[in-house]
Design an enzyme around this catalytic site. Structure first.
Site, PDB file in Angstrom:
ATOM      1  N   VAL A 151       0.815  -1.225   0.000  1.00 33.58           N
ATOM      2  CA  VAL A 151       0.000   0.000   0.000  1.00 33.58           C
ATOM      3  C   VAL A 151       0.843   1.268   0.000  1.00 33.58           C
ATOM      4  CG1 VAL A 151      -1.983  -1.087   1.084  1.00 33.58           C
ATOM      5  CG2 VAL A 151      -0.201  -0.079   2.523  1.00 33.58           C
ATOM      6  N   GLY A 152       2.154   1.138   0.154  1.00 34.47           N
ATOM      7  CA  GLY A 152       2.982   2.340   0.138  1.00 34.47           C
ATOM      8  C   GLY A 152       4.412   2.029   0.480  1.00 34.47           C
ATOM      9  N   GLY A 178       7.962   3.946   2.467  1.00 33.55           N
ATOM     10  CA  GLY A 178       8.616   5.047   3.152  1.00 33.55           C
ATOM     11  C   GLY A 178      10.079   5.074   2.802  1.00 33.55           C
ATOM     12  N   VAL A 227       5.407  -0.714   2.890  1.00 34.67           N
ATOM     13  CA  VAL A 227       4.279  -0.930   3.788  1.00 34.67           C
ATOM     14  C   VAL A 227       3.255  -1.815   3.090  1.00 34.67           C
ATOM     15  CG1 VAL A 227       2.462   0.144   5.146  1.00 34.67           C
ATOM     16  CG2 VAL A 227       4.664   1.314   4.872  1.00 34.67           C
ATOM     17  N   ASP A 229      10.832  14.575   9.556  1.00 34.50           N
ATOM     18  CA  ASP A 229      10.330  14.353   8.197  1.00 34.50           C
ATOM     19  C   ASP A 229       8.828  14.610   8.142  1.00 34.50           C
ATOM     20  OD1 ASP A 229      10.580  13.780   5.491  1.00 34.50           O
ATOM     21  OD2 ASP A 229      10.255  11.632   5.758  1.00 34.50           O
TER      22      ASP A 229
END
Length: 521
Positions: A29-30, A32, A37, A161
């Site tokens: 889903v993503g 970093g 992730v 961040d």
């Protein structure tokens, strides 16, 4: 089995990992800075979770692996409603560390801004104040355990961040719940593990990085996060960046961002389209976050949160009607109907009432009452004895040509010189307030020298009577009381300064100028 040296994250999909093969990876889903992730299923509890796995290409780096493990420890220790919750940690059979988080349903602030670009003031403040609540816990410090949980240490954590994509918005029945994501490059202050070869690298996103991050300073603290929040606030309200680099941020190279943060001035927020009517108080809050020097920003995220709440109250107040003779007479009986700007103390450390009033901040369907502390003592008699022209002269030297507009905006909502100066001070850092005091003393010393050399004259009874007659024609019988009040407060005041201070009491600008001309030309 995925090859640990090939960047093929999707090869993990369908795999089960963890103790007793507890977690099944369903889809990615993503990603970093440190890992990918996945949406996973906790087969033991039968619920969806988010699982972050160290990137394939980074697993062979001992320093990065230690940093990832530290991210787990930090994230697990940060127990806040506004920080994503970490529930488990493990290592795959191939040596890939991972950790498990709550699965959030909603969207990131980045996704929202790509859809809407500009948000309302109320929603902006609601989101950022919740972020401040989450960061407050990290900045104050958490306890980490080391050496197999035999040694504990209390440390402070700086996110480093913060950006819209790391702020997640979860819709709930009580309103929008905000969660901070990805403490992957969090700076642990005074952490010995931090001093590796990574310390000399820039870590973060240039678009939102504080100047001290770009300059790779070691003693970065929570004020770096406050700078990043300033950039985010500016973009949420205006739909663009503070430096005029343009709306298409993807086309801007990293060096342009770095130079902007370290050397380029910020464009006034109210100069942006559709924001000309924005409260100067709210603008001042945002711009204070964006000062190049950390010492000129808010000292803590709690101070920023309170300032935003107060600025929102000022923003939503109705426009006050012109002052009347009745208003002035009411003032003599402590019933003035003119409400001053609510103070934005930059050094608030606890909450108290202002004039027995409470600021109400809407938050979704909830209403939270937050008492606000008044401005800390700092406006001295030296400063209060200055006329408005002298105030303008000094403040212009400190903050530039915007000073005249600022004074006009504040003066329109205040009923005394003290209230005017108190609210002016809200726009100044501690160092600027000290500079203001020094310049005020210098002006008064110069004025005293002129008096001794005969360039100005002492106030005599005839001059006072003339002042009272002219003032009474404008504001009525309270003229005598006003003059007596000023003379008792400033017994060494010069004739010119007396006239200037009395002129400030006259609500009508034309009458005020006429009064001054009659007495001092």
């Amino acid at each position: 089995m995925p090859d640990p040296f090939v960047n093929q994250s999707d090869a993990w999909i369908g795999r089960t990992i963890g103790d007793r093969q507890r977690y099944r990876l369903d889809r990615r889903v993503g990603a970093g800075g440190m890992g990918d992730v996945f949406l996973a299923m906790d087969t033991l509890l039968g619920q969806q979770v988010a699982l972050k796995l160290l990137k394939d290409t980074l697993v062979t780096s001992l320093d990065l692996k230690k940093r990832f493990e530290r991210e787990v420890a930090v994230s697990a220790a940060l127990k806040s409603d506004h920080i994503v919750e970490v529930s488990d940690y493990g290592v795959t059979a191939e040596g890939f560390p991972f950790y498990v988080m709550e699965y959030l349903r909603g969207q990131s602030l980045g996704q929202l801004l790509r859809q809407q670009r500009q948000l309302s003031i109320e929603r902006t403040v609601n989101i950022i104040t919740q972020v401040c609540d989450g960061l407050s816990l990290a900045h104050e410090g958490v306890t980490l355990w080391r050496e197999k949980a035999t040694v504990k240490e209390h440390i402070q954590v700086v996110h480093r961040d913060l950006k819209p994509d790391n702020i997640f918005l979860v819709p709930t029945t009580l309103g929008e719940l905000v969660k901070i994501l990805d403490f992957g490059i969090a700076k642990i202050r005074e952490d010995r593990v931090e001093y590796t070869q990574l310390t000399n690298m820039f870590l973060g996103t240039f678009h939102y990085a504080a100047p001290e991050q770009i300059e790779v300073e070691k003693d970065i603290d929570g004020r770096a996060d406050i700078y990043s929040l300033g950039i985010i606030l500016y973009e949420m309200l205006s739909g663009t960046d503070p430096f005029g680099l343009g709306l298409n941020t993807r086309s801007i190279n990293q060096m342009s961002w770095a130079l902007a943060h370290t050397s380029k001035p910020v464009k006034p927020l109210r100069s942006q389209p559709s924001l000309s009517n924005l409260s100067p108080v709210l603008e001042a809050v945002v711009l204070r976050c964006l000062n190049k020097a950390p010492s000129d920003r808010f000292a803590s995220v709690n101070d920023l949160k309170i300032a935003l709440q107060v600025a929102t109250t000022v923003e939503t107040e109705t426009v006050l009607p012109p002052r009347t003779q009745h208003d002035i007479e009411d003032k003599t009986t402590n019933k003035t109907t003119i409400r001053p700007l609510t103070p934005l103390s930059p050094i608030v450390t606890k909450s108290t009432n202002i004039n027995n009033s409470t600021v109400i901040r809407p938050m979704g369907d909830r209403t939270i009452e937050r008492p606000i502390e008044p401005v800390a003592p700092g406006v001295t008699d030296t400063i209060l004895s200055l006329g408005q022209d002298s105030l303008l002269e000094i403040i212009t030297e400190i903050i530039g040509p915007i000073a005249s507009t600022l004074i006009e905006e504040i003066a329109a909502q205040t009923s005394s010189t003290k209230e005017l100066v108190e609210n002016l001070f809200l726009y100044l850092s501690t160092s600027q307030q000290i500079e203001f005091e020094k310049k005020a003393r210098g002006l008064l010393q110069k004025s005293g020298t002129q008096t001794r050399t005969g360039q100005t004259q002492a106030i005599d009874a005839n001059f006072l009577q003339q002042c009272e007659e002219y003032l009474a024609e404008i504001i009525g019988p309270i003229a005598s009381s006003l003059i007596q009040e000023v003379m008792e407060t400033y017994p060494q005041i010069s004739p010119a300064d007396l006239v200037n201070m009395l002129a400030e009491k006259i609500p009508n600008a034309k009458q005020s100028k006429k009064f001054s001309r009659q007495l001092i030309g």
